[in-house]
Design a protein around this motif. Structure first.
Motif, PDB file in Angstrom:
ATOM      1  N   TRP A 182       0.773  -1.136  -0.127  1.00  0.00           N
ATOM      2  CA  TRP A 182      -0.054  -0.056  -0.190  1.00  0.00           C
ATOM      3  C   TRP A 182       0.802   1.294   0.061  1.00  0.00           C
ATOM      4  O   TRP A 182       0.490   2.388  -0.789  1.00  0.00           O
ATOM      5  N   GLU A 213      -8.159  -3.038  -7.440  1.00  0.00           N
ATOM      6  CA  GLU A 213      -8.645  -1.645  -7.782  1.00  0.00           C
ATOM      7  C   GLU A 213      -6.915  -1.109  -7.796  1.00  0.00           C
ATOM      8  O   GLU A 213      -6.901   0.130  -8.749  1.00  0.00           O
ATOM      9  N   GLU A 214      -5.971  -1.299  -6.842  1.00  0.00           N
ATOM     10  CA  GLU A 214      -4.895  -0.489  -6.858  1.00  0.00           C
ATOM     11  C   GLU A 214      -3.636  -1.091  -7.490  1.00  0.00           C
ATOM     12  O   GLU A 214      -2.556  -0.891  -7.504  1.00  0.00           O
ATOM     13  N   ARG A 258       2.121   2.176  -3.301  1.00  0.00           N
ATOM     14  CA  ARG A 258       0.941   3.079  -4.122  1.00  0.00           C
ATOM     15  C   ARG A 258       0.972   4.449  -3.714  1.00  0.00           C
ATOM     16  O   ARG A 258       0.904   5.228  -4.517  1.00  0.00           O
ATOM     17  N   GLU A 259       0.910   4.567  -2.405  1.00  0.00           N
ATOM     18  CA  GLU A 259       0.678   5.783  -1.647  1.00  0.00           C
ATOM     19  C   GLU A 259       1.671   6.722  -1.979  1.00  0.00           C
ATOM     20  O   GLU A 259       1.653   8.149  -2.202  1.00  0.00           O
ATOM     21  N   ARG A 308     -10.111  -4.319  -3.216  1.00  0.00           N
ATOM     22  CA  ARG A 308      -8.991  -3.148  -3.323  1.00  0.00           C
ATOM     23  C   ARG A 308      -7.693  -3.267  -3.733  1.00  0.00           C
ATOM     24  O   ARG A 308      -7.113  -2.576  -4.361  1.00  0.00           O
ATOM     25  N   TYR A 309      -7.194  -4.765  -3.715  1.00  0.00           N
ATOM     26  CA  TYR A 309      -5.861  -4.768  -4.119  1.00  0.00           C
ATOM     27  C   TYR A 309      -5.963  -4.699  -5.618  1.00  0.00           C
ATOM     28  O   TYR A 309      -5.015  -4.130  -6.341  1.00  0.00           O
TER      29      TYR A 309
END
Length: 408
Positions: free
Chosen positions: A18, A67-68, A21-22, A64-65
């Motif tokens: 995460w 989606e990212e 990506r952030e 969500r994984y």
């Protein structure tokens, strides 16, 4: 396009994915875990998740994984690592090539020597499946024996009592919480467990752990036998280093990394429970931490450094444990302390401050109901981080606010 691979889909590995990506990483990310679940938090396994038997507390919902654009491979093991070719071999025969790799394989429970490897009556706690199996046995009328008086053992003892089971805790050392917890706090925890009806036995040697006729048998040195419906073995954890060892990476009480979490192989990092690292705050002492916050922080830091950030480890070690309505918190490492100063803060809560020979605060430990010690432990953590040499009299005086010492 760069491909970053993370082996280990726990708190640490998920946090790394995460964070990539952030922080704007736009390449490919693959996160690999050998459990059948998306990444979830492990601390609740000995507390809430064990108590209610529901689904794991996921770090994020599985969709969500996607989606990212994080490729989440669950139920898959990594069986080989070739650092020269930058390749991973998976249990389903796939081969992945990486540009940068993070190993976040965590740790596994230590087995009891000579005990049956597979048993319905002798259990370990590591996964959500383990927690569900334990909960099924923690019922009124059942007897649970717990080998090991560390954090996990005592948390499970509290949970078992809450569910109505009879509990015996067996600790080979002279007291519980011997590793890194001061005697005064261990005594307070023991007293609370005894008040809740837990039979705490310390300084007890176990000769054998077996099962017979649907029961687990704990044979003690001297001839006594404790019969239980279930035995939980909680005698520590072993870092998962097999993949790193096979690849020829340096090992030193875990995968050895430097202050930026780099291993001995180019573009291979390690973080969390599986690695040991030098801590400048304690003179470069190499440590390995098994804690939720360390896994989170190192996962995020590894991601930044995989992107070239160059961050170095500076966090103060921090641990916590919930037992009944008590919370125990520790900041720093007390090894080498020569002064142990106590501050009583009411309602049975107190904090111990640990100073070294030079008078520097190197650790603080506290126990009390609810969040009674949380604020002061946080302020002590900040004092430790700036290498403070506080006035000992101010530390023991509950009328002196720790925040004022930080200002000094």
């Amino acid at each position: 396009m760069s491909h970053f691979v993370i082996v280990g889909a726990g708190e640490c590995g998920a946090r790394a994915a995460w964070t990539l990506r952030e922080k704007g990483f736009d390449g490919d990310i693959t996160l690999i875990g050998n459990e059948p679940h998306a990444p979830y938090e492990r601390p609740p396994l000995s507390k809430a998740a064990l108590g209610d038997g529901q689904h794991p507390k996921y770090v994020a919902e599985e969709q969500r994984y996607a989606e990212e654009r994080i490729a989440l491979l669950i139920g898959v093991a990594v069986e080989g690592l070739d650092v020269g070719a930058r390749q991973l071999t998976l249990s389903d025969a796939r081969v992945l090539t990486y540009d940068k790799l993070l190993i976040a394989t965590g740790a596994r429970p230590r087995l009891f020597p000579g005990a049956p490897v597979t048993s319905q009556h002798i259990r370990l706690l590591r996964t959500h499946g383990d927690a569900v199996a334990l909960r099924a046995a923690m019922q009124p009328g059942k007897h649970i024996a717990i080998i090991g008086g560390g954090f996990i053992g005592l948390e499970l003892a509290a949970t078992a009592r809450k569910l109505g089971a009879t509990v015996t805790v067996i600790e080979g050392l002279e007291r519980v919480l011997k590793r890194g917890v001061p005697e005064d706090i261990a005594a307070a925890a023991t007293a609370r467990h005894s008040a809740e009806g837990v039979d705490v036995r310390c300084g007890v040697a176990i000769e054998a752990l077996t099962e017979d006729a649907g029961k687990a048998l704990v044979r003690l040195k001297g001839g006594d036998v404790i019969q239980a419906d279930l035995v939980l073995v909680g005698i520590g954890a072993v870092p998962n280093t097999a993949l790193a060892e096979q690849a020829g990476l340096a090992i030193d009480n875990g995968i050895a990394v430097d202050e930026q979490l780099r291993t001995s192989a180019p573009d291979v990092y390690a973080a969390g429970d599986c690695c040991s690292f030098p801590l400048d705050l304690y003179g470069g002492k190499r440590v390995r931490l098994e804690s939720w916050r360390n896994a989170q922080e190192q996962g995020a830091m590894a991601a930044v450094n995989m992107m070239g950030g160059g961050e170095t480890i500076s966090a103060v070690p921090w641990f916590w444990s919930d037992q009944y309505d008590m919370t125990l918190q520790i900041a720093g490492l007390a090894e080498g302390a020569v002064q142990h100063l106590r501050r009583d803060i009411g309602d049975g809560a107190f904090i111990l401050f640990h100073l070294d020979q030079a008078g520097r605060l190197i650790a603080a430990s506290g126990i009390g109901p609810g969040n009674a010690v949380a604020r002061d432990i946080r302020l002590a953590e900040m004092l430790i981080a700036v290498r403070s040499h506080p006035d000992p009299q101010a530390l023991v005086n509950a009328g002196v606010k720790l925040k004022s010492l930080l200002a000094e």
